[in-house]
Design an enzyme around this catalytic site. Structure first.
Site, PDB file in Angstrom:
ATOM      1  N   GLU A  69       0.832  -1.203   0.000  1.00  0.00           N
ATOM      2  CA  GLU A  69       0.000   0.000   0.000  1.00  0.00           C
ATOM      3  C   GLU A  69       0.864   1.250   0.000  1.00  0.00           C
ATOM      4  OE1 GLU A  69      -3.632   2.206   2.422  1.00  0.00           O
ATOM      5  OE2 GLU A  69      -3.491   0.024   2.378  1.00  0.00           O
ATOM      6  N   GLU A  94       4.851   5.017   3.774  1.00  0.00           N
ATOM      7  CA  GLU A  94       4.304   6.311   4.215  1.00  0.00           C
ATOM      8  C   GLU A  94       5.467   7.226   4.577  1.00  0.00           C
ATOM      9  OE1 GLU A  94       2.408   9.294   4.711  1.00  0.00           O
ATOM     10  OE2 GLU A  94       0.965   7.646   4.484  1.00  0.00           O
ATOM     11  N   ASP A 121      10.110   7.600   0.446  1.00  0.00           N
ATOM     12  CA  ASP A 121       9.468   7.948  -0.813  1.00  0.00           C
ATOM     13  C   ASP A 121       9.093   6.683  -1.591  1.00  0.00           C
ATOM     14  OD1 ASP A 121       9.046   9.904  -3.163  1.00  0.00           O
ATOM     15  OD2 ASP A 121      10.495   8.485  -3.974  1.00  0.00           O
ATOM     16  N   ASP A 144      -3.586  12.283  -2.505  1.00  0.00           N
ATOM     17  CA  ASP A 144      -3.829  13.707  -2.710  1.00  0.00           C
ATOM     18  C   ASP A 144      -4.261  13.928  -4.164  1.00  0.00           C
ATOM     19  OD1 ASP A 144      -3.511  16.519  -3.228  1.00  0.00           O
ATOM     20  OD2 ASP A 144      -2.297  16.633  -1.411  1.00  0.00           O
ATOM     21  N   ASP A 180     -12.081   9.916  -3.726  1.00  0.00           N
ATOM     22  CA  ASP A 180     -13.379  10.566  -3.565  1.00  0.00           C
ATOM     23  C   ASP A 180     -13.442  11.857  -4.389  1.00  0.00           C
ATOM     24  OD1 ASP A 180     -11.477  11.785  -1.934  1.00  0.00           O
ATOM     25  OD2 ASP A 180     -12.964  12.498  -0.506  1.00  0.00           O
ATOM     26  N   THR A 217     -13.727   3.499   5.613  1.00  0.00           N
ATOM     27  CA  THR A 217     -13.149   4.382   6.618  1.00  0.00           C
ATOM     28  C   THR A 217     -14.219   5.320   7.185  1.00  0.00           C
ATOM     29  OG1 THR A 217     -12.588   6.103   5.017  1.00  0.00           O
ATOM     30  CG2 THR A 217     -10.960   4.357   5.355  1.00  0.00           C
ATOM     31  N   PHE A 219     -13.931   8.470   7.401  1.00  0.00           N
ATOM     32  CA  PHE A 219     -13.932   9.565   6.435  1.00  0.00           C
ATOM     33  C   PHE A 219     -14.895   9.258   5.289  1.00  0.00           C
ATOM     34  CE2 PHE A 219     -12.041  10.618   2.280  1.00  0.00           C
ATOM     35  CZ  PHE A 219     -12.073  11.991   2.318  1.00  0.00           C
ATOM     36  N   GLU A 220     -14.847   8.016   4.818  1.00  0.00           N
ATOM     37  CA  GLU A 220     -15.693   7.597   3.703  1.00  0.00           C
ATOM     38  C   GLU A 220     -17.158   7.494   4.128  1.00  0.00           C
ATOM     39  OE1 GLU A 220     -15.690   4.015   0.357  1.00  0.00           O
ATOM     40  OE2 GLU A 220     -14.140   4.103   1.895  1.00  0.00           O
TER      41      GLU A 220
END
Length: 239
Positions: A69, A94, A121, A144, A180, A217, A219-220
């Site tokens: 991921e 991450e 990275d 992003d 999204d 999530t 958020f979702e």
């Protein structure tokens, strides 16, 4: 928007551009709990880019399908997936150190053994640490969107990166994206539909329903309540 803010947003949101190197070790909002988690859990769960090509059979002590991921944020859904799919081994990348700390803490609390983490990275990890033809799945969830048109070139889903990613997927491996932002979904679909070596898993040749393996999530869930859309794309490597 200043250059500094753009780069900071990149680091925090899982978009990887060369300039963000200065943010890799930036610990502005690292809590004592996150710092302690990194100190305690990194020796077991942390992976170092500087060590180069990784033999994941040695890393995990077994041969299992590998799921990677990009930009796991705080890592809650990544830990949840690792728990739900114990037959697979998970690699998270991450650059935002507080997220790394929280992810490691969550994994340790849940006694997760099939997860390892890079704080680096993503483009460089792909190039230097992941062997060709080894990944069963690559996940990119809510990167992003760089929604301003002049920033679209900073989006990670670009033809060049997609081909680098393709070389790391095994034949039959899947690149799973979710966003999204409808405009970014359209961008992803355009790039992936034109990408050599991939086949869309959608019956309608566009988007797929959220697969069970991707956790919903908070958020979702909030987005659904507000009527916001979420688009999942799954493309299989066929050559």
């Amino acid at each position: 928007m200043s250059q500094f803010k753009s780069e900071q947003e990149a680091a925090e949101s899982g978009v990887y551009i060369r300039k963000i190197q200065s943010f890799v070790k930036r610990e502005g909002r690292l809590t004592s709990g996150q710092a302690k988690s990194i100190e305690q859990n990194w020796p077991v769960m942390g992976l170092e880019h500087k060590n180069g090509m990784q033999n994941f059979a040695d890393t995990f002590g077994r041969v299992a399908p590998l799921v990677l991921e990009i930009g796991f944020g705080m890592g809650k859904s990544l830990v949840e997936m690792a728990l739900k799919e114990p037959d697979k081994d998970f690699i998270g990348i991450e650059v935002h150190r507080p997220g790394v700390g929280t992810c490691l803490s969550e994994a340790a609390e849940n006694n997760v053994h099939n997860l390892r983490v890079y704080e680096h990275d993503a483009v460089e990890v792909f190039a230097d640490c992941i062997a060709d033809n080894t990944l069963a799945r690559v996940q990119l969830f809510f990167p992003d969107p760089w929604h301003k048109k002049r920033h679209h070139k900073r989006r990670i889903v670009q033809p060049d990166f997609v081909q680098k990613l393709r070389s790391k997927l095994a034949i039959g491996g899947v690149f799973h994206m979710a966003t999204d932002w409808e405009n970014y979904a359209e961008h992803m679909l355009e790039v992936m539909s034109a990408a050599e070596g991939f086949k869309n898993q959608s019956d309608t040749n566009d988007y797929v329903p959220r697969p069970e393996q991707r956790p919903l999530t908070k958020f979702e869930q909030r987005g659904h309540r507000l009527g916001h859309g979420v688009w999942d794309l799954m493309f299989e490597r066929v050559s």
